[in-house]
Design an enzyme around this catalytic site. Structure first.
Site, PDB file in Angstrom:
ATOM      1  N   HIS A  89     -31.817  25.321  28.448  1.00 46.10           N
ATOM      2  CA  HIS A  89     -31.982  26.891  28.449  1.00 46.10           C
ATOM      3  C   HIS A  89     -30.719  27.631  28.026  1.00 46.10           C
ATOM      4  O   HIS A  89     -29.772  27.030  28.060  1.00 46.10           O
ATOM      5  CB  HIS A  89     -32.261  27.216  29.952  1.00 46.10           C
ATOM      6  CG  HIS A  89     -33.683  26.684  30.573  1.00 46.10           C
ATOM      7  ND1 HIS A  89     -34.769  27.395  30.354  1.00 46.10           N
ATOM      8  CD2 HIS A  89     -34.057  25.339  31.140  1.00 46.10           C
ATOM      9  CE1 HIS A  89     -35.668  26.714  30.999  1.00 46.10           C
ATOM     10  NE2 HIS A  89     -35.365  25.602  31.391  1.00 46.10           N
ATOM     11  N   ALA A 118     -31.060   1.548  34.594  1.00 45.33           N
ATOM     12  CA  ALA A 118     -32.077   2.314  35.493  1.00 45.33           C
ATOM     13  C   ALA A 118     -31.315   3.363  35.869  1.00 45.33           C
ATOM     14  O   ALA A 118     -30.232   3.846  36.119  1.00 45.33           O
ATOM     15  CB  ALA A 118     -32.505   1.654  36.755  1.00 45.33           C
ATOM     16  N   ALA A 136     -26.423   1.891  34.237  1.00 48.26           N
ATOM     17  CA  ALA A 136     -27.309   2.837  35.279  1.00 48.26           C
ATOM     18  C   ALA A 136     -26.644   4.290  35.623  1.00 48.26           C
ATOM     19  O   ALA A 136     -25.528   4.253  36.028  1.00 48.26           O
ATOM     20  CB  ALA A 136     -27.424   1.726  36.459  1.00 48.26           C
ATOM     21  N   ARG A 156     -19.347   8.343  28.875  1.00 47.76           N
ATOM     22  CA  ARG A 156     -18.129   8.388  27.871  1.00 47.76           C
ATOM     23  C   ARG A 156     -18.071   6.893  27.313  1.00 47.76           C
ATOM     24  O   ARG A 156     -18.783   5.957  28.214  1.00 47.76           O
ATOM     25  CB  ARG A 156     -16.924   8.658  28.630  1.00 47.76           C
ATOM     26  CG  ARG A 156     -16.373   7.764  29.737  1.00 47.76           C
ATOM     27  CD  ARG A 156     -15.188   8.106  30.371  1.00 47.76           C
ATOM     28  NE  ARG A 156     -14.984   7.253  31.677  1.00 47.76           N
ATOM     29  CZ  ARG A 156     -14.474   6.125  31.774  1.00 47.76           C
ATOM     30  NH1 ARG A 156     -14.355   5.397  30.855  1.00 47.76           N
ATOM     31  NH2 ARG A 156     -14.529   5.580  32.975  1.00 47.76           N
ATOM     32  N   LYS A 159     -16.258   1.025  26.170  1.00 44.61           N
ATOM     33  CA  LYS A 159     -15.823  -0.310  25.186  1.00 44.61           C
ATOM     34  C   LYS A 159     -16.662  -0.444  24.108  1.00 44.61           C
ATOM     35  O   LYS A 159     -18.091   0.173  24.143  1.00 44.61           O
ATOM     36  CB  LYS A 159     -15.436  -1.352  25.914  1.00 44.61           C
ATOM     37  CG  LYS A 159     -16.364  -2.332  26.477  1.00 44.61           C
ATOM     38  CD  LYS A 159     -15.917  -3.522  27.101  1.00 44.61           C
ATOM     39  CE  LYS A 159     -17.020  -4.422  27.527  1.00 44.61           C
ATOM     40  NZ  LYS A 159     -16.371  -5.883  28.029  1.00 44.61           N
TER      41      LYS A 159
END
Length: 164
Positions: A89, A118, A136, A156, A159
């Site tokens: 939006h 998951a 996850a 982020r 590795k």
């Protein structure tokens, strides 16, 4: 909608295929129970759609919001409760209601041979290259190169996968 050979769509899955590029499943795709595929957010602004590559599997309760377009490669595996939101939006004008400012769409891309944990969430404009692992519950908001291992909120680079 284009469905190739050996596609498995489990029970209680909803597919709303209204979209410019359609909903495309290549060979050997699995969509788990209670999943939802939405090609457009509204009839007045038709979405781009969804393409899933060969030998790709999503577990139960996966959500594909494909208005901005979602492209998923071959040989991808994903756990339960994974979510894709390929639309965002607009909200920059404080004098207008957010709901009246419209949306923007960049799309989402997932490379080949990825493992998605998951609960991972992919937001509009996110991309992961080939061979990536997404932890996850990660919230993916940007682009990551091939063989990245990513996690966190927002996600982020943890590795890189390396050859032995």
């Amino acid at each position: 909608m284009c469905i190739r050979d050996s596609v498995r769509i489990d029970s209680n899955t909803t597919i709303d295929a209204l979209s410019k590029k359609g909903i495309i499943f290549k060979d050997n795709v699995k969509i788990g129970e209670y999943s939802k595929i939405i090609g457009s957010g509204s009839i007045s602004d038709i979405g781009q759609g969804l393409k899933i590559g060969e030998n790709t599997s999503f577990s139960e309760n996966t959500f594909f919001g494909a208005a901005g377009g979602i492209v998923i490669g071959d040989d991808v595996i994903a756990g339960q409760n994974v979510r894709f939101h390929a639309e965002n939006h607009n909200f920059s004008d404080r004098e207008k209601l957010i709901r009246e400012q419209g949306v923007n769409r960049k799309g989402i891309k997932i490379g080949n041979n990825c493992w998605i944990g998951a609960g991972a969430t992919f937001l509009d404009g996110s991309e992961v290259g080939n061979g990536c692992i997404v932890a996850a519950d990660a919230v993916v908001t940007k682009k990551f190169p091939d063989n990245s291992i990513i996690g966190g909120v927002p996600a982020r680079l943890l590795k890189q996968r390396v050859c032995d």
